[in-house]
Design an enzyme around this catalytic site. Structure first.
Site, PDB file in Angstrom:
ATOM      1  N   LYS A   1       6.342  -5.364  -4.251  1.00 50.91           N
ATOM      2  CA  LYS A   1       4.934  -5.603  -3.889  1.00 50.91           C
ATOM      3  C   LYS A   1       4.963  -6.202  -2.485  1.00 50.91           C
ATOM      4  O   LYS A   1       5.171  -7.396  -2.309  1.00 50.91           O
ATOM      5  CB  LYS A   1       4.309  -6.589  -4.887  1.00 50.91           C
ATOM      6  CG  LYS A   1       2.806  -6.448  -5.086  1.00 50.91           C
ATOM      7  CD  LYS A   1       1.973  -6.641  -3.846  1.00 50.91           C
ATOM      8  CE  LYS A   1       1.780  -8.095  -3.455  1.00 50.91           C
ATOM      9  NZ  LYS A   1       1.074  -8.229  -2.141  1.00 50.91           N
TER      10      LYS A   1
ATOM     11  N   GLY B   1       7.847 -16.026   0.812  1.00 49.40           N
ATOM     12  CA  GLY B   1       6.470 -16.330   1.199  1.00 49.40           C
ATOM     13  C   GLY B   1       6.257 -17.819   1.253  1.00 49.40           C
ATOM     14  O   GLY B   1       7.185 -18.594   1.526  1.00 49.40           O
ATOM     15  N   SER B   2       5.049 -18.244   0.974  1.00 51.97           N
ATOM     16  CA  SER B   2       4.697 -19.653   1.145  1.00 51.97           C
ATOM     17  C   SER B   2       5.176 -20.512  -0.031  1.00 51.97           C
ATOM     18  O   SER B   2       5.306 -20.012  -1.158  1.00 51.97           O
ATOM     19  CB  SER B   2       3.182 -19.779   1.278  1.00 51.97           C
ATOM     20  OG  SER B   2       2.573 -19.303   0.101  1.00 51.97           O
TER      21      SER B   2
ATOM     22  N   GLU C   1       3.489 -22.657  -1.672  1.00 50.09           N
ATOM     23  CA  GLU C   1       2.437 -22.747  -2.693  1.00 50.09           C
ATOM     24  C   GLU C   1       2.544 -21.563  -3.663  1.00 50.09           C
ATOM     25  O   GLU C   1       2.510 -21.742  -4.877  1.00 50.09           O
ATOM     26  CB  GLU C   1       1.045 -22.740  -2.044  1.00 50.09           C
ATOM     27  CG  GLU C   1       0.778 -23.926  -1.116  1.00 50.09           C
ATOM     28  CD  GLU C   1       1.574 -23.917   0.195  1.00 50.09           C
ATOM     29  OE1 GLU C   1       1.938 -22.821   0.669  1.00 50.09           O
ATOM     30  OE2 GLU C   1       1.852 -25.016   0.720  1.00 50.09           O
ATOM     31  N   VAL C   2       2.689 -20.364  -3.099  1.00 48.89           N
ATOM     32  CA  VAL C   2       2.795 -19.186  -3.980  1.00 48.89           C
ATOM     33  C   VAL C   2       4.162 -19.184  -4.669  1.00 48.89           C
ATOM     34  O   VAL C   2       4.269 -18.768  -5.831  1.00 48.89           O
ATOM     35  CB  VAL C   2       2.527 -17.882  -3.199  1.00 48.89           C
ATOM     36  CG1 VAL C   2       2.708 -16.669  -4.095  1.00 48.89           C
ATOM     37  CG2 VAL C   2       1.105 -17.892  -2.629  1.00 48.89           C
ATOM     38  N   GLY C   3       5.188 -19.684  -4.002  1.00 50.55           N
ATOM     39  CA  GLY C   3       6.501 -19.780  -4.634  1.00 50.55           C
ATOM     40  C   GLY C   3       6.454 -20.566  -5.939  1.00 50.55           C
ATOM     41  O   GLY C   3       7.063 -20.195  -6.943  1.00 50.55           O
TER      42      GLY C   3
ATOM     43  N   GLU D   1      12.458 -17.751  -1.312  1.00 42.98           N
ATOM     44  CA  GLU D   1      12.705 -17.963   0.122  1.00 42.98           C
ATOM     45  C   GLU D   1      11.373 -18.403   0.710  1.00 42.98           C
ATOM     46  O   GLU D   1      10.480 -17.586   0.901  1.00 42.98           O
ATOM     47  CB  GLU D   1      13.169 -16.665   0.782  1.00 42.98           C
ATOM     48  CG  GLU D   1      14.471 -16.145   0.253  1.00 42.98           C
ATOM     49  CD  GLU D   1      15.683 -16.885   0.777  1.00 42.98           C
ATOM     50  OE1 GLU D   1      15.521 -17.887   1.503  1.00 42.98           O
ATOM     51  OE2 GLU D   1      16.796 -16.468   0.451  1.00 42.98           O
TER      52      GLU D   1
ATOM     53  N   CYS E   1      10.176 -17.946   9.108  1.00 40.44           N
ATOM     54  CA  CYS E   1      10.432 -19.096   8.226  1.00 40.44           C
ATOM     55  C   CYS E   1      11.499 -19.993   8.821  1.00 40.44           C
ATOM     56  O   CYS E   1      11.450 -21.202   8.671  1.00 40.44           O
ATOM     57  CB  CYS E   1      10.843 -18.618   6.859  1.00 40.44           C
ATOM     58  SG  CYS E   1      12.168 -17.428   6.933  1.00 40.44           S
TER      59      CYS E   1
ATOM     60  N   GLU F   1       4.703 -27.195   8.305  1.00 40.17           N
ATOM     61  CA  GLU F   1       5.008 -25.899   8.903  1.00 40.17           C
ATOM     62  C   GLU F   1       3.737 -25.291   9.494  1.00 40.17           C
ATOM     63  O   GLU F   1       2.744 -25.129   8.791  1.00 40.17           O
ATOM     64  CB  GLU F   1       5.577 -24.961   7.838  1.00 40.17           C
ATOM     65  CG  GLU F   1       6.005 -23.636   8.429  1.00 40.17           C
ATOM     66  CD  GLU F   1       6.446 -22.647   7.377  1.00 40.17           C
ATOM     67  OE1 GLU F   1       5.750 -22.497   6.367  1.00 40.17           O
ATOM     68  OE2 GLU F   1       7.498 -22.016   7.568  1.00 40.17           O
TER      69      GLU F   1
HETATM   70  P1  NAD Z   1       2.071 -15.868   0.902  1.00 41.44           P
HETATM   71  O1  NAD Z   1       2.833 -16.734   0.003  1.00 41.44           O
HETATM   72  O2  NAD Z   1       0.610 -16.033   0.978  1.00 41.44           O
HETATM   73  O3  NAD Z   1       2.276 -14.325   0.544  1.00 41.44           O
HETATM   74  C1  NAD Z   1       3.555 -13.796   0.290  1.00 41.44           C
HETATM   75  C2  NAD Z   1       3.443 -12.685  -0.721  1.00 41.44           C
HETATM   76  O4  NAD Z   1       3.009 -13.261  -1.956  1.00 41.44           O
HETATM   77  C3  NAD Z   1       2.425 -11.593  -0.365  1.00 41.44           C
HETATM   78  O5  NAD Z   1       2.956 -10.334  -0.763  1.00 41.44           O
HETATM   79  C4  NAD Z   1       1.234 -11.955  -1.235  1.00 41.44           C
HETATM   80  O6  NAD Z   1       0.454 -10.835  -1.589  1.00 41.44           O
HETATM   81  C5  NAD Z   1       1.909 -12.533  -2.461  1.00 41.44           C
HETATM   82  N1  NAD Z   1       1.077 -13.449  -3.239  1.00 41.44           N
HETATM   83  C6  NAD Z   1       0.059 -14.244  -2.789  1.00 41.44           C
HETATM   84  N2  NAD Z   1      -0.488 -14.911  -3.825  1.00 41.44           N
HETATM   85  C7  NAD Z   1       0.186 -14.539  -4.942  1.00 41.44           C
HETATM   86  C8  NAD Z   1       0.098 -14.895  -6.323  1.00 41.44           C
HETATM   87  N3  NAD Z   1      -0.814 -15.771  -6.755  1.00 41.44           N
HETATM   88  N4  NAD Z   1       0.964 -14.340  -7.194  1.00 41.44           N
HETATM   89  C9  NAD Z   1       1.897 -13.465  -6.756  1.00 41.44           C
HETATM   90  N5  NAD Z   1       2.026 -13.065  -5.470  1.00 41.44           N
HETATM   91  C10 NAD Z   1       1.188 -13.611  -4.572  1.00 41.44           C
HETATM   92  O7  NAD Z   1       2.846 -16.062   2.267  1.00 41.44           O
HETATM   93  P2  NAD Z   1       2.621 -15.296   3.628  1.00 41.44           P
HETATM   94  O8  NAD Z   1       1.286 -15.701   4.113  1.00 41.44           O
HETATM   95  O9  NAD Z   1       2.887 -13.853   3.442  1.00 41.44           O
HETATM   96  O10 NAD Z   1       3.794 -15.854   4.554  1.00 41.44           O
HETATM   97  C11 NAD Z   1       3.720 -17.105   5.160  1.00 41.44           C
HETATM   98  C12 NAD Z   1       4.636 -18.108   4.480  1.00 41.44           C
HETATM   99  O11 NAD Z   1       5.829 -17.505   3.979  1.00 41.44           O
HETATM  100  C13 NAD Z   1       5.116 -19.189   5.387  1.00 41.44           C
HETATM  101  O12 NAD Z   1       5.031 -20.425   4.737  1.00 41.44           O
HETATM  102  C14 NAD Z   1       6.574 -18.833   5.672  1.00 41.44           C
HETATM  103  O13 NAD Z   1       7.393 -19.897   6.032  1.00 41.44           O
HETATM  104  C15 NAD Z   1       7.002 -18.185   4.434  1.00 41.44           C
HETATM  105  N6  NAD Z   1       8.082 -17.213   4.683  1.00 41.44           N
HETATM  106  C16 NAD Z   1       9.355 -17.516   4.291  1.00 41.44           C
HETATM  107  C17 NAD Z   1      10.401 -16.652   4.542  1.00 41.44           C
HETATM  108  C18 NAD Z   1      11.817 -16.962   4.123  1.00 41.44           C
HETATM  109  O14 NAD Z   1      12.679 -16.114   4.198  1.00 41.44           O
HETATM  110  N7  NAD Z   1      12.149 -18.169   3.706  1.00 41.44           N
HETATM  111  C19 NAD Z   1      10.141 -15.446   5.176  1.00 41.44           C
HETATM  112  C20 NAD Z   1       8.851 -15.168   5.543  1.00 41.44           C
HETATM  113  C21 NAD Z   1       7.824 -16.059   5.289  1.00 41.44           C
END
Ligand code: NAD
Length: 482
Positions: free
Chosen positions: A176, A229-230, A232-234, A251, A285, A384
């Site tokens: 996804k 991703g973020s 919060e979503v993690g 990550e 990130c 961040e």
């Molecule tokens: P995000 O967490 O909003 O979105 C990431 C993914 O999660 C997207 O595909 C989104 O559709 C999905 N998502 C959102 N809400 C969800 C839910 N409730 N359930 C399941 N999936 C959901 O993050 P972003 O805005 O895409 O990226 C920004 C953040 O990600 C920053 O904090 C950044 O540091 C982090 N990031 C980390 C890495 C890493 O390798 N450590 C790499 C890229 C980004």
């Protein structure tokens, strides 16, 4: 380039979303919509997980040998390189990256498939000496169906980072990608089919995170989740995984420090420090977003940094400058909000980059900014930003440097700049971080290098051989042969 990527790729076929909904994708450099993607629902995720399950349990994919999987991965790496100009153009338009950055991302994407293509048949089990009359072996097996949720900042590279090791081990995958940048992933699954991956090995479902993403992480047919991703979503993903007793790799973000001691080679350090924050407009990130400088050289360092940073130029992808726009209007507002609040708090601006003439007025641009003498308790010192914003803080001595380096909730990457070898080793050991670079820095660099965080930066490891272990599980076999 007309993008019509409004379908999901499931079980080897392009399928319209079950409920027929689509959503627009926007070009960050102009703010204009340039295509539609499927706005998938639970029903689409059910289809994708079902296709992956059949591929793993009964399909051609589940019968592949490690060597065959390695060949498919290597072929995909070759196809990526031979289609690099097209893939780079899609990636640059979808994310707003400067052209040369998108070009480099496509080469890195190919490297993931080359690296794991070569590694696929080199993950060996173990034989353990045990009681007399017994033979004990430890087998590495795939989890089964793996779910992969990606962010928008490096969509092409992330496709390779998460899928290549999962496929090398033999998992059937459901991806996804981020709704804000998924066009490259959709083109890549076509190339994967051309490389010989059988139906169901790679499935892709686009759509909103809280709908399609949550449905994937919660799905009882998924055996392991990889999320980038973020934070919060993690946390949401980890809780959804716990509900059906599976584990996940997270990550997440970072607030990665450069620790610069008075004996550092500043001529070598400054260009690396600038690049580590402006690369991908700071939407990395592992961006080096904090510089901690020994007080004795603070003024000299700040002057050199200001001189280099004020030359940073921002523009549209085809201008190929140092930085592109921010990914969405919402993120642009978030980044600008951090800058405005820090200014309102009276924090000194040491330098700013320039936005080039001729960029679209509706593009999502912000001026890269460096803040100096940042108070340790100001949000910009520990939160961040995920944009081209650098904070510079003085430290007193080595103990203070370590305290400051470890003073955020994150722990992804760090750099230590000093000529003192013993100090280098002490800092590497004391800094809480998944990677520590000495007299160099690599935001996201090195497919070969295990990567991952501590604390709010997440857990689990991707890249290198470490990823093959995370995408597999051991089975211990005990044979009583008398
Ligand atoms: P995000 O967490 O909003 O979105 C990431 C993914 O999660 C997207 O595909 C989104 O559709 C999905 N998502 C959102 N809400 C969800 C839910 N409730 N359930 C399941 N999936 C959901 O993050 P972003 O805005 O895409 O990226 C920004 C953040 O990600 C920053 O904090 C950044 O540091 C982090 N990031 C980390 C890495 C890493 O390798 N450590 C790499 C890229 C980004």
């Amino acid at each position: 380039m007309k993008v019509d990527f409004s379908r999901n790729f499931i079980g080897g076929q392009w399928l319209d979303p079950v409920e027929g909904a689509t959503m627009p994708v926007y070009e960050p450099a102009t703010g204009k919509a340039f295509g539609e993607i499927a706005d998938s629902s639970q029903a689409d995720v059910d289809l994708a997980v079902g296709a992956a399950r059949r591929a793993f349990d009964d399909g051609a994919w589940g019968r592949t040998t490690a060597t065959e999987r390695g060949r498919m991965l290597t072929r995909l790496g070759d196809l990526i390189l031979s289609n690099a100009p097209e893939l780079s153009a899609i990636e640059a338009r979808d994310t707003g990256k400067p052209k040369s950055v998108a070009d480099a991302d496509i080469v890195a994407l190919a490297r993931y498939f080359e690296f794991y293509g070569g590694a696929a048949d080199k993950l060996h089990g173990e034989v353990i000496p045990y009681l007399g009359g017994y033979h004990v072996g430890v087998l590495n097996e795939p989890h089964g169906v793996t779910g992969h949720i990606l962010p928008w900042n490096y969509p092409a590279q992330m496709f390779g980072r998460t899928l290549a090791p999962a496929l090398a081990v033999g998992n059937a995958t459901v991806l996804k990608p981020a709704e804000d940048a998924c066009a490259t992933s959709l083109r890549l699954v076509e190339l994967a089919a051309e490389a010989g991956f059988p139906e169901g090995a790679i499935n892709i479902v686009t759509g909103k995170g809280h709908v399609a993403g949550a449905a994937l992480a919660a799905h009882h047919g998924v055996d392991f989740m990889s999320f980038t991703g973020s934070p919060e979503v993690g946390q949401i993903i980890q809780k959804l995984c716990a509900d059906h007793y599976i584990t996940c790799t997270l990550e997440l973000g970072g607030k990665s420090p450069h620790v610069v001691f008075a004996d550092a080679d500043l001529e070598a350090a400054i260009p690396v420090i600038v690049k580590a924050i402006v690369q991908n407009s700071g939407q990395t990130c592992s961006a080096g977003s904090r510089v901690l400088v020994e007080r004795a050289i603070y003024d000299t360092f700040a002057a050199l940094l200001a001189d280099a940073f004020s030359k940073v130029r921002v523009g549209a992808p085809e201008m190929d400058l140092d930085c592109g726009p921010i990914i969405t209007a919402k993120q642009q507002g978030r980044v600008q909000g951090f800058i405005d609040r820090a200014r309102a708090d009276g924090i000194e601006v040491i330098a700013q980059g320039q936005i080039a003439d001729g960029v679209a007025s509706d593009g999502y641009f912000v001026r890269p900014t460096v803040f100096g003498h940042v108070p340790r308790d100001n949000a910009i010192a520990y939160e961040e930003v995920f944009g081209p914003v650098l904070t510079v803080l003085p430290f007193e001595d080595e103990a203070d440097a370590v305290r400051l380096a470890n003073s955020t909730e994150y722990g992804l990457v760090a750099a230590v700049w000093t000529r003192d070898g013993a100090r280098q080793m002490r800092l590497v050991k004391k800094i809480r971080s998944g990677q520590v670079f000495v007299n160099c820095y690599g935001a996201g660099a090195g497919i070969e290098l295990p990567f991952g965080g501590a604390g709010k930066s997440g857990h689990g490891r991707e890249k290198g051989f470490a990823a093959l272990h995370d995408f597999s599980k051991t089975k211990t076999m005990v044979i009583n042969h008398g």
